[in-house]
Design an enzyme around this catalytic site. Sequence first.
Site, PDB file in Angstrom:
ATOM      1  N   LYS A 182       0.433  -1.169   0.007  1.00 27.19           N
ATOM      2  CA  LYS A 182       0.162  -0.310  -0.151  1.00 27.19           C
ATOM      3  C   LYS A 182       1.032   1.320  -0.099  1.00 27.19           C
ATOM      4  O   LYS A 182       1.780   1.137   0.756  1.00 27.19           O
ATOM      5  CB  LYS A 182      -1.099   0.231   1.214  1.00 27.19           C
ATOM      6  CG  LYS A 182      -0.247   0.112   2.625  1.00 27.19           C
ATOM      7  CD  LYS A 182       0.053   1.446   2.865  1.00 27.19           C
ATOM      8  CE  LYS A 182      -0.784   2.459   3.015  1.00 27.19           C
ATOM      9  NZ  LYS A 182      -0.001   3.876   3.657  1.00 27.19           N
ATOM     10  N   THR A 193       6.054   5.831   2.585  1.00 29.41           N
ATOM     11  CA  THR A 193       5.017   5.580   3.547  1.00 29.41           C
ATOM     12  C   THR A 193       3.813   4.573   3.115  1.00 29.41           C
ATOM     13  O   THR A 193       3.453   4.443   2.104  1.00 29.41           O
ATOM     14  CB  THR A 193       3.635   6.241   3.820  1.00 29.41           C
ATOM     15  OG1 THR A 193       3.990   7.961   3.957  1.00 29.41           O
ATOM     16  CG2 THR A 193       2.656   6.014   4.272  1.00 29.41           C
ATOM     17  N   ASN A 404      -3.343  16.048  -0.334  1.00 28.55           N
ATOM     18  CA  ASN A 404      -3.073  16.276   1.061  1.00 28.55           C
ATOM     19  C   ASN A 404      -3.681  17.721   1.629  1.00 28.55           C
ATOM     20  O   ASN A 404      -2.970  17.093   3.459  1.00 28.55           O
ATOM     21  CB  ASN A 404      -1.588  16.015   0.666  1.00 28.55           C
ATOM     22  CG  ASN A 404      -0.874  14.950   0.430  1.00 28.55           C
ATOM     23  OD1 ASN A 404      -0.430  14.172   1.370  1.00 28.55           O
ATOM     24  ND2 ASN A 404      -0.981  14.308  -0.907  1.00 28.55           N
ATOM     25  N   SER A 409      -9.843  15.025   7.187  1.00 27.37           N
ATOM     26  CA  SER A 409     -10.787  14.991   6.526  1.00 27.37           C
ATOM     27  C   SER A 409     -11.568  13.974   6.860  1.00 27.37           C
ATOM     28  O   SER A 409     -11.800  12.925   5.856  1.00 27.37           O
ATOM     29  CB  SER A 409     -11.488  16.569   6.408  1.00 27.37           C
ATOM     30  OG  SER A 409     -10.903  16.501   4.678  1.00 27.37           O
TER      31      SER A 409
END
Length: 409
Positions: A182, A193, A404, A409
């Site tokens: 991922k 990441t 980003n 949110s």
Amino acid sequence: MSVNLSAPNPAELYPVSGVRIGVTEAGIRKANRKDLTVVLIDKGASVSGVFTQNRFCAAPVQICREHLASGAGIRAMLINTGNANAGTGQDGRTRALRTCAALADKLKLSPQDVLPFSTGVIMESLPIERIEAGLDSALADAREDNWLRAAEGIMTTDTVAKAYGTQLMIDGALVSITGISKGAGMIRPNMATMLGFMATDACVSQALMHQLATELAEGSFNRVTVDGDTSTNDSFVVIATNKAAHATIASLDSPQGQALKAAMLDVAQKLAQAIVRDGEGATKFIAIRVEGGKTQAECRQVAYAIAHSPLVKTAFFASDPNLGRILAAVGYAGISDLEQTGIDLYLDDVHVAVQGGRNPLYREEDGQRVMKQSEITVRVVLGRGDAVDTVWTCDLSHDYVTINADYRS
């Protein structure tokens, strides 16, 4: 949006004897999404991993390193999305260790037999009560053919699940390899990441596993970059269950070792390239090949200077053949004795620059033709030696900023 990236083909995700995977919805950050995965590994497997070089590494990374270094026989992995458990101090370590203990207790193992992994938002407390509450459901789901659900269960801002598999024969024995990954943003070499997990039923000595994991990472995940940010949580774990009917591989230089590594590297590269193809807001997949360097490290240094340049990446997004930006990046890559008159630049089949200057035969419309493609190869010839290396990257679009800016949110 992704660049020529399709959803995984379930028929090519081969069950690996000795590995079972369970996935559930634990509500770690959002409801109604797969976010908790358990990987159960039979006793006797060989396991190793490669992790982020970010000094501000997350609590689960710290614990994975410790558990692997302890020599414990790794029997399980616990993976959550939605929360990175990074930037959480001692409390983060305590929470990660508690999740290891909770899974170990259900499996009648030692907590050191469990490797924890987290990905998601940084500097928020890990909701361990939700993880603990979801364990029974994840364990009830565990089976060998669950790789696709696992690929879906570790996604964050990914738009497509990433999973590949292959099979080969070693000394007459059928060997299966399947991997998942991922990642879409905060992607840079030295891991990213990203989470990556690969398993095979091949027989590989534990003493060889760190070399195998490192060489696979070097040839794949350490050759990709989306935005130049090295994450706090990057992890790539390789499992060999030793279930296949062939003699144990003790050297990657043996014919058996070379065959296994080549097959696993092919899967690792597909997983790594899928991360770039699914880069946040990406519209183009770009291979940057640097030739004629004195060393491979020097070639990578130049390639990353190009791949990390916002000016280069935005030019690719706009399909603007403003190719002086590439030459500028080559020049500031940090090779102090680089001679610009030795440099040639190509875009696919278009010869742009000769000996450091514009090719008299280069036409702007040829450059623009290539820049409009969804897949592009940039080739730089340094004229300093015989070394070659390649990295993969993507363009930088408006959507990257939007994704980003709105991530939490």
